[in-house]
Design an enzyme around this catalytic site. Structure first.
Site, PDB file in Angstrom:
ATOM      1  N   SER A  50      33.548 -60.295 -83.530  1.00 30.68           N
ATOM      2  CA  SER A  50      34.017 -58.670 -83.033  1.00 30.68           C
ATOM      3  C   SER A  50      34.755 -58.533 -81.677  1.00 30.68           C
ATOM      4  O   SER A  50      35.535 -57.769 -81.394  1.00 30.68           O
ATOM      5  CB  SER A  50      32.848 -57.909 -83.156  1.00 30.68           C
ATOM      6  N   GLY A  51      34.427 -59.749 -80.812  1.00 31.59           N
ATOM      7  CA  GLY A  51      35.057 -59.712 -79.671  1.00 31.59           C
ATOM      8  C   GLY A  51      33.869 -59.652 -78.761  1.00 31.59           C
ATOM      9  O   GLY A  51      33.830 -59.882 -77.481  1.00 31.59           O
ATOM     10  N   GLY A  52      32.581 -59.162 -79.373  1.00 29.54           N
ATOM     11  CA  GLY A  52      31.424 -59.009 -78.533  1.00 29.54           C
ATOM     12  C   GLY A  52      30.647 -60.222 -78.130  1.00 29.54           C
ATOM     13  O   GLY A  52      30.907 -61.259 -78.366  1.00 29.54           O
ATOM     14  N   VAL A  53      29.840 -60.185 -77.377  1.00 29.88           N
ATOM     15  CA  VAL A  53      28.843 -61.213 -76.871  1.00 29.88           C
ATOM     16  C   VAL A  53      28.104 -61.846 -78.107  1.00 29.88           C
ATOM     17  O   VAL A  53      28.303 -63.129 -78.432  1.00 29.88           O
ATOM     18  CB  VAL A  53      27.876 -60.695 -76.025  1.00 29.88           C
ATOM     19  N   ASP A  54      27.347 -61.011 -78.922  1.00 26.94           N
ATOM     20  CA  ASP A  54      26.395 -61.777 -79.897  1.00 26.94           C
ATOM     21  C   ASP A  54      27.242 -62.460 -81.077  1.00 26.94           C
ATOM     22  O   ASP A  54      26.788 -63.529 -81.357  1.00 26.94           O
ATOM     23  CB  ASP A  54      25.531 -60.492 -80.827  1.00 26.94           C
ATOM     24  N   SER A  55      28.219 -61.849 -81.379  1.00 21.40           N
ATOM     25  CA  SER A  55      28.895 -62.636 -82.478  1.00 21.40           C
ATOM     26  C   SER A  55      29.676 -63.849 -82.029  1.00 21.40           C
ATOM     27  O   SER A  55      29.864 -65.044 -82.702  1.00 21.40           O
ATOM     28  CB  SER A  55      30.085 -61.781 -83.348  1.00 21.40           C
ATOM     29  N   SER A  56      30.196 -63.781 -81.021  1.00 18.80           N
ATOM     30  CA  SER A  56      30.875 -65.092 -80.190  1.00 18.80           C
ATOM     31  C   SER A  56      29.756 -65.949 -80.135  1.00 18.80           C
ATOM     32  O   SER A  56      30.163 -67.294 -80.406  1.00 18.80           O
ATOM     33  CB  SER A  56      31.533 -64.830 -78.831  1.00 18.80           C
TER      34      SER A  56
ATOM     35  N   LYS B  15      18.437 -59.988 -75.786  1.00 18.66           N
ATOM     36  CA  LYS B  15      20.000 -59.822 -75.440  1.00 18.66           C
ATOM     37  C   LYS B  15      20.331 -60.883 -74.158  1.00 18.66           C
ATOM     38  O   LYS B  15      21.181 -61.523 -73.910  1.00 18.66           O
ATOM     39  CB  LYS B  15      20.633 -58.706 -74.794  1.00 18.66           C
TER      40      LYS B  15
ATOM     41  N   GLY C 135      -1.148 -49.365 -77.742  1.00 19.67           N
ATOM     42  CA  GLY C 135      -0.695 -48.562 -79.083  1.00 19.67           C
ATOM     43  C   GLY C 135      -1.062 -47.169 -78.880  1.00 19.67           C
ATOM     44  O   GLY C 135      -2.123 -46.713 -78.199  1.00 19.67           O
TER      45      GLY C 135
ATOM     46  N   HIS D 143      -1.761 -52.045 -68.239  1.00 19.41           N
ATOM     47  CA  HIS D 143      -0.780 -52.741 -68.737  1.00 19.41           C
ATOM     48  C   HIS D 143      -0.186 -53.821 -67.794  1.00 19.41           C
ATOM     49  O   HIS D 143       0.428 -53.478 -66.962  1.00 19.41           O
ATOM     50  CB  HIS D 143       0.336 -51.879 -69.292  1.00 19.41           C
TER      51      HIS D 143
ATOM     52  N   TYR E  10      -5.232 -50.426 -76.272  1.00 23.01           N
ATOM     53  CA  TYR E  10      -5.882 -50.258 -77.436  1.00 23.01           C
ATOM     54  C   TYR E  10      -6.167 -51.397 -77.841  1.00 23.01           C
ATOM     55  O   TYR E  10      -7.133 -51.482 -78.380  1.00 23.01           O
ATOM     56  CB  TYR E  10      -4.556 -49.630 -78.289  1.00 23.01           C
TER      57      TYR E  10
END
Ligand code: XMP
Length: 535
Positions: free
Chosen positions: A246-252, A391, A56, A192, A84
């Site tokens: 909507s035609g997009g990946v997430d909603s399908s 995603k 952080g 990190h 941090y």
């Protein structure tokens, strides 16, 4: 997520916090990010096998330094502090932190001083064998080969270790670059391990979650699907669910998952706003109807949208009009369905993490679509089955659910669609020109095998005309710009170095096949300072 081993990541505002969770999940161990000040009860309810304290931007001595509930150290589970998070452990457990004389940013060489579980397999005692005269080999020498490259980013450093801790690694500028209290299973790193620049970062994280926390790699997409389906069924009961496509990946993917759980109790609503790509509406509808036998209501609302957009040139006004009109059409359609109790939507994990980065823990949670009004009016509750996924995990999920690669590997497409690629005025005729040119761009990009390598590729119709000559006649026609970019997350992007032959073919085809276009240009600007879209 009850039946799986879990690691909790407490977020102190690092830009890399999400990466930590991803690295853990890549190992099939479930992980969630909580803000640093989450109530202690929530941590206990989550029941993690280990806790990671993220990095952080603060210093532990800042007045407003983010400090977690100290009882996390009494849970009897391993804790790993990063950057941090390390200073916090030192500070809270009785050590001392101070400003480093030399700040350390970027690459550093880590020298491992102690072969602890955290560094197992990294810089181990290397054994050299030497053949003796009789041909048998014997162990002759043992030496330490302790170097590994790590990624540093800190201004403070540990001056005094807390009681029970030993230093287990150092760099030129950090005498204590890693420390451990092996008895209590507390570990801390100044660097990190989650970023790719740390050579053995993945191994270090694996060592923590498996060797130290004892997690079992049981979190798979299959198990995720089964758990989610059960949860959806339980919540929905006898009610119905609507889902906007909507035609997009997430909603399908959302629709396919909810359908797998409750079948015909789901109705999808597909609003064709007239701003989609060629054949897009049909393709998605066919896939959901034919492959998954879903109930879909398709609303051709293109007239409505185009009427509202007539004469509108300002990009932000275009966006507002399209957003509002979508809600209206969706609402009208949803009202026609009886006994709807839920709205399913494809919110992803990055949208819901209560990130404390820079804004403080009250940072607003992005609402995915502007559906607040709809929820109130129809008294709907939300179902967001992807809200724990990144995603790329959504793509794996879609694949596991049997969706075609063509749908799940789609490039992102903006909500306002072609409206923000038809620069200035939007008319049916201009949209037709753009749609035809866009189809050619995608077709050639796919034929050249470039589609999967690009973040987005599309055509833009410019609001200027230019002179040309076709046959014996002069023309005064439209200009198409081609945009193709590579990117990891859309936040920054580079213009793609598409081979000249491919650009040549695209240009030839557009000018020959799309009436009304006599010039094609290629956009060679990166983001920043440009953006991906033109409006
Ligand atoms: P820019 O143009 O800002 O775009 O570089 C970054 C990413 O966001 C997409 N984009 C949008 N998506 N509604 C959306 O749903 C919008 O209004 C919008 N504007 C841009 C863009 O396609 C790119 O992937």
């Amino acid at each position: 997520m009850t039946n799986t081993d879990k690691i909790l990541v407490l977020d102190f505002g690092s830009q890399y916090t999400q990466l930590i969770a991803r690295r853990i999940r890549e190992n099939r161990v479930y992980s969630e990010i909580f803000p640093f000040n989450v109530p202690f009860k929530k941590i206990m309810d989550f029941n993690p096998k280990g806790i990671i304290l993220s990095g952080g931007p603060s210093s532990v001595y800042d007045k407003k330094a983010p400090i977690p509930d100290i009882r996390i150290f009494d849970l009897g589970i391993p804790v790993l502090g990063i950057c941090y998070g390390m200073q916090l452990m030192a500070h809270l457990l009785g050590g001392r932190v101070a400003k480093a004389q030399k700040r350390e940013f970027g690459r550093a060489e880590l020298i491992i001083d102690d072969n602890s579980d955290l560094f197992k397999g990294i810089g181990q005692v290397a054994r050299s064998k030497r053949q003796d005269t009789k041909g048998s080999s014997s162990l002759l020498t043992s030496h330490f080969s302790p170097f590994t490259v790590v990624w540093m980013s800190h201004g403070d450093r540990i001056e005094r270790k807390p009681a029970g801790f030993t230093s287990i690694a150092h760099t030129e500028n950090s005498p204590i670059a890693a420390m451990a209290n092996k008895k209590r299973h507390f570990y801390a790193l100044q660097f990190h391990p989650e970023v790719v620049h740390t050579d053995k970062g993945k191994e270090i994280i694996r060592n923590f979650i498996f060797s130290i926390c004892g997690c079992r790699p049981k979190w798979t997409m299959k198990s995720f699907i089964e758990t989610e389906k059960e949860e959806i069924r339980e919540r929905v009961g006898n009610q119905r669910v609507v889902c906007g496509i909507s035609g997009g990946v997430d909603s399908s993917v959302t629709a396919v998952l909810v359908h797998a759980a409750i079948g015909d109790a789901l109705t999808c609503i597909f609003v064709d706003n007239g701003l989609l790509r060629e054949g897009e509406a049909r393709k998605v509808e066919n896939m959901l109807r034919k492959n998954f036998h879903m109930k879909i209501r398709c609303v051709d609302a293109s007239e409505r949208f185009l009427r509202k957009l007539k004469g509108v040139k300002d990009p932000e006004r275009k966006r507002k009009i399209i957003g509002n009109e979508f809600i209206r059409v969706f609402e009208e359609e949803a009202m026609k369905i009886k006994e709807v109790g839920f709205l399913a939507q494809g919110t992803l994990y990055p949208d819901v993490i209560e990130s404390v980065s820079f804004k403080g823990p009250s940072a607003t949670i992005k609402s995915h679509h502007n559906v607040g009004g709809l929820l109130k009016k129809m008294k709907l509750k939300l179902i967001e089955p992807l809200r724990e996924l990144f995603k790329d995990e959504v793509r794996v999920l879609g694949h596991e659910l049997g969706m075609q690669d063509e749908i799940i590997n789609r490039h992102p497409f903006p909500g306002p669609g072609l409206a923000i690629r038809c620069i200035s005025d939007i008319t049916r005729q201009r949209l037709d020109i753009l749609r035809k040119a866009d189809t050619i761009v995608l077709d050639e990009i796919k034929k050249a095998g470039l589609y999967v390598k690009l973040w987005q590729a599309f055509a833009v119709l410019l609001p200027v005309k230019s002179v040309g000559v076709m046959g014996d006649e002069r023309t005064y026609d439209n200009v198409i710009a081609i945009r193709a970019v590579t990117s990891v997350d859309g936040m920054t992007a580079d213009w793609a170095q598409i081979p000249y032959e491919v650009l040549g073919r695209i240009s030839n085809r557009i000018i020959n096949e799309v009436k009304g276009v006599n010039r094609v240009v290629y956009d060679i600007s990166s983001k920043p300072p440009s953006t991906i879209e033109w409006e």
